[in-house]
Design a protein around this motif. Structure first.
Motif, PDB file in Angstrom:
ATOM      1  N   ASN A 109      64.041 -31.350  -3.475  1.00 17.39           N
ATOM      2  CA  ASN A 109      62.654 -31.357  -3.015  1.00 17.39           C
ATOM      3  C   ASN A 109      62.486 -32.123  -1.702  1.00 17.39           C
ATOM      4  OD1 ASN A 109      61.697 -29.894  -5.271  1.00 17.39           O
ATOM      5  ND2 ASN A 109      61.794 -31.763  -6.484  1.00 17.39           N
ATOM      6  N   PHE A 110      63.416 -31.896  -0.783  1.00 18.16           N
ATOM      7  CA  PHE A 110      63.381 -32.660   0.459  1.00 18.16           C
ATOM      8  C   PHE A 110      62.068 -32.488   1.205  1.00 18.16           C
ATOM      9  CE2 PHE A 110      64.490 -28.626   2.190  1.00 18.16           C
ATOM     10  CZ  PHE A 110      63.951 -28.641   3.450  1.00 18.16           C
ATOM     11  N   MET A 111      61.465 -31.295   1.098  1.00 21.79           N
ATOM     12  CA  MET A 111      60.215 -31.079   1.827  1.00 21.79           C
ATOM     13  C   MET A 111      59.149 -32.041   1.320  1.00 21.79           C
ATOM     14  SD  MET A 111      58.991 -29.284   4.297  1.00 21.79           S
ATOM     15  CE  MET A 111      59.968 -27.802   4.403  1.00 21.79           C
ATOM     16  N   ARG A 112      59.023 -32.159   0.013  1.00 24.68           N
ATOM     17  CA  ARG A 112      58.042 -33.090  -0.539  1.00 24.68           C
ATOM     18  C   ARG A 112      58.459 -34.527  -0.262  1.00 24.68           C
ATOM     19  NH1 ARG A 112      54.332 -30.355   0.042  1.00 24.68           N
ATOM     20  NH2 ARG A 112      54.025 -28.540  -1.224  1.00 24.68           N
ATOM     21  N   ASP A 113      59.777 -34.800  -0.274  1.00 17.85           N
ATOM     22  CA  ASP A 113      60.245 -36.155   0.021  1.00 17.85           C
ATOM     23  C   ASP A 113      59.917 -36.544   1.454  1.00 17.85           C
ATOM     24  OD1 ASP A 113      61.255 -36.266  -2.529  1.00 17.85           O
ATOM     25  OD2 ASP A 113      63.332 -35.916  -1.930  1.00 17.85           O
ATOM     26  N   VAL A 114      60.006 -35.594   2.379  1.00 15.99           N
ATOM     27  CA  VAL A 114      59.749 -35.882   3.790  1.00 15.99           C
ATOM     28  C   VAL A 114      58.262 -35.803   4.102  1.00 15.99           C
ATOM     29  CG1 VAL A 114      60.106 -35.051   6.149  1.00 15.99           C
ATOM     30  CG2 VAL A 114      62.035 -35.160   4.576  1.00 15.99           C
ATOM     31  N   VAL A 115      57.645 -34.686   3.757  1.00 13.85           N
ATOM     32  CA  VAL A 115      56.248 -34.457   4.119  1.00 13.85           C
ATOM     33  C   VAL A 115      55.309 -35.248   3.213  1.00 13.85           C
ATOM     34  CG1 VAL A 115      54.459 -32.677   4.330  1.00 13.85           C
ATOM     35  CG2 VAL A 115      56.773 -32.214   5.115  1.00 13.85           C
ATOM     36  N   GLY A 116      55.691 -35.406   1.975  1.00 16.55           N
ATOM     37  CA  GLY A 116      54.872 -36.141   1.030  1.00 16.55           C
ATOM     38  C   GLY A 116      54.057 -35.204   0.157  1.00 16.55           C
ATOM     39  N   PRO A 117      53.624 -35.686  -0.983  1.00 18.43           N
ATOM     40  CA  PRO A 117      52.862 -34.850  -1.908  1.00 18.43           C
ATOM     41  C   PRO A 117      51.449 -34.565  -1.395  1.00 18.43           C
ATOM     42  CG  PRO A 117      52.981 -37.096  -2.723  1.00 18.43           C
ATOM     43  CD  PRO A 117      53.851 -37.040  -1.498  1.00 18.43           C
ATOM     44  N   ASP A 118      50.885 -33.484  -1.900  1.00 19.85           N
ATOM     45  CA  ASP A 118      49.524 -33.093  -1.512  1.00 19.85           C
ATOM     46  C   ASP A 118      48.530 -34.234  -1.708  1.00 19.85           C
ATOM     47  OD1 ASP A 118      50.463 -30.551  -0.947  1.00 19.85           O
ATOM     48  OD2 ASP A 118      49.876 -29.731  -2.887  1.00 19.85           O
ATOM     49  N   GLU A 119      48.694 -34.967  -2.822  1.00 20.79           N
ATOM     50  CA  GLU A 119      47.754 -36.040  -3.138  1.00 20.79           C
ATOM     51  C   GLU A 119      47.714 -37.104  -2.034  1.00 20.79           C
ATOM     52  OE1 GLU A 119      50.567 -35.556  -5.508  1.00 20.79           O
ATOM     53  OE2 GLU A 119      49.376 -33.803  -6.020  1.00 20.79           O
ATOM     54  N   ALA A 120      48.882 -37.407  -1.468  1.00 22.80           N
ATOM     55  CA  ALA A 120      48.938 -38.422  -0.409  1.00 22.80           C
ATOM     56  C   ALA A 120      48.172 -37.955   0.827  1.00 22.80           C
ATOM     57  CB  ALA A 120      50.391 -38.741  -0.058  1.00 22.80           C
TER      58      ALA A 120
ATOM     59  N   THR B 235      57.200 -39.011  10.092  1.00 27.40           N
ATOM     60  CA  THR B 235      58.128 -38.952  11.218  1.00 27.40           C
ATOM     61  C   THR B 235      59.388 -39.758  10.938  1.00 27.40           C
ATOM     62  OG1 THR B 235      56.256 -38.705  12.731  1.00 27.40           O
ATOM     63  CG2 THR B 235      58.364 -39.381  13.696  1.00 27.40           C
ATOM     64  N   THR B 236      59.223 -40.933  10.390  1.00 24.38           N
ATOM     65  CA  THR B 236      60.373 -41.783  10.059  1.00 24.38           C
ATOM     66  C   THR B 236      61.275 -41.098   9.040  1.00 24.38           C
ATOM     67  OG1 THR B 236      59.066 -43.753  10.527  1.00 24.38           O
ATOM     68  CG2 THR B 236      61.037 -44.050   9.168  1.00 24.38           C
ATOM     69  N   ARG B 237      60.673 -40.507   8.016  1.00 25.75           N
ATOM     70  CA  ARG B 237      61.476 -39.812   6.989  1.00 25.75           C
ATOM     71  C   ARG B 237      62.147 -38.575   7.553  1.00 25.75           C
ATOM     72  NH1 ARG B 237      56.854 -41.385   4.174  1.00 25.75           N
ATOM     73  NH2 ARG B 237      55.965 -39.283   4.194  1.00 25.75           N
ATOM     74  N   LEU B 238      61.467 -37.853   8.446  1.00 23.87           N
ATOM     75  CA  LEU B 238      62.051 -36.657   9.057  1.00 23.87           C
ATOM     76  C   LEU B 238      63.235 -37.028   9.948  1.00 23.87           C
ATOM     77  CD1 LEU B 238      61.753 -33.603   9.293  1.00 23.87           C
ATOM     78  CD2 LEU B 238      60.205 -33.970  11.208  1.00 23.87           C
ATOM     79  N   VAL B 239      63.084 -38.058  10.737  1.00 19.20           N
ATOM     80  CA  VAL B 239      64.187 -38.530  11.583  1.00 19.20           C
ATOM     81  C   VAL B 239      65.356 -38.979  10.716  1.00 19.20           C
ATOM     82  CG1 VAL B 239      64.894 -40.352  13.191  1.00 19.20           C
ATOM     83  CG2 VAL B 239      62.760 -39.102  13.572  1.00 19.20           C
ATOM     84  N   ALA B 240      65.066 -39.696   9.631  1.00 18.07           N
ATOM     85  CA  ALA B 240      66.131 -40.146   8.731  1.00 18.07           C
ATOM     86  C   ALA B 240      66.849 -38.958   8.096  1.00 18.07           C
ATOM     87  CB  ALA B 240      65.562 -41.069   7.651  1.00 18.07           C
TER      88      ALA B 240
END
Length: 160
Positions: free
Chosen positions: A65-76, A94-99
């Protein structure tokens, strides 16, 4: 009602172990080694995935679920209430995407350059699908923030 014996081996765990081993050792890592690291018979990998190529594809294209891990859940995203909240949240994305890219790009280039990887689906996923998914997901989320007037689109920028 489910038929047959219940699965004793969790797909998510097997794919995570395979992914880590492929990232560490490249696509030449043996299924025997992956099975040993997962503490399962090698036959489980072949029964479950059919081939080493399919195991590789599944392990490398379903990164937990990298997309949710990077972009974050809808609730956030829905919880963003101020311009400062939006900036902080986007900085985190951005920090998570770069990582994500920093962690995986060197291995991905190694994998893509390897003649061992014949599976065009994987090459296509990394080249086309992943950037398109990330772009579409972020454009949708950023567009929603602009619509809520929590961000202002730069002049000439098209926001979905």
């Amino acid at each position: 009602m489910a038929r047959g014996r219940p699965r004793k081996h969790d797909d998510e765990r097997l794919l995570l172990i395979a992914r880590l081993e492929f990232l560490d050792g490249g696509p030449g890592v043996s299924t025997r080694y992956i099975a040993r690291r997962a503490n399962v018979p090698e036959s489980v990998l072949y029964d479950r995935y059919g081939s080493k190529e399919e195991l590789f594809y599944r392990a490398m294209t379903s990164p937990l679920n990298f997309m949710r891990d990077v972009v974050g859940p809808d609730e956030a995203w829905r919880a963003i209430a101020t311009v400062d909240d939006a900036r902080v949240h986007l900085l985190g994305v951005t920090t998570r995407l770069v990582a994500l890219y920093a962690e995986h790009l060197p291995a991905q280039w190694l994998v893509l350059a390897s003649p061992y990887v014949r599976d065009a689906r994987y090459r296509r996923w990394w080249r086309d699908d992943l950037p398109r998914q990330v772009t579409a997901e972020l454009a949708e989320r950023i567009g929603a923030l602009c619509n809520r007037q929590l961000l202002v689109a730069a002049s000439g920028l098209h926001v979905a």
